[in-house]
Design a protein around this motif. Sequence first.
Motif: not given
Length: 208
Positions: A150-170
């Motif tokens: 019964x294991x769990x993984x919690x990854x960390x995405x971001x609003x930048x990864x879902x919607x994009x963010x100017x100046x943060x293409x990488x």
Amino acid sequence: MTGICEGRVVIVTGAGRGIGREHALEFARQGAKVVVNDLGTARDGGGRSGGPALAVAEKIEALGGHAVANCDDVADWDGAARLVKMAVSAYGRLDVLVNNAGFLRDRMLVSMTEHEWDEVIRVHLKGHFLPLRHAAAHWRERSKAGERVAARVINTSSGAGLLGSVGQGNYAAAKGGIATLTQVAAAELARYGVTVNAVAPAARTRMT
């Protein structure tokens, strides 16, 4: 310290400061045994120090919890393998992986260097894949041995990864990749008793 994670063994990457530090402390408050991973780098990813990870581990111990510090590079194959092995060696198992490590090298696309692109993709995206890869092998082995995992993984995405963010293409590309990686991992690892989810937090930290 007792709570909803009593007896669970947790790895938190990037746990020396910011959101990762709070993950580690709260897991400990809830009864988990925590492997506190952090390279101890500067905001731009430069340098290296075991101080931040050790400070968090010592704080957890002072509060009556159980923790060990780890300074391996999660974006390095052998480093990520050692991280998972440390959890198993110290506490006999691994139950939860929180992938949180990362840093920023913000730049407009027209000015971004290849190195700035590669380093952010490496730390965020590869730094999620490798601990997940080694943890998954651990859980698959336990599952195939007949254990009910019964294991769990919690990854960390971001609003930048879902919607994009100017100046943060990488950064945005890496975080978008993490969101998709999470979906794939959830589908592949469910058979071994592992759930995989992602959060997209917003916080005022040293990085932001």
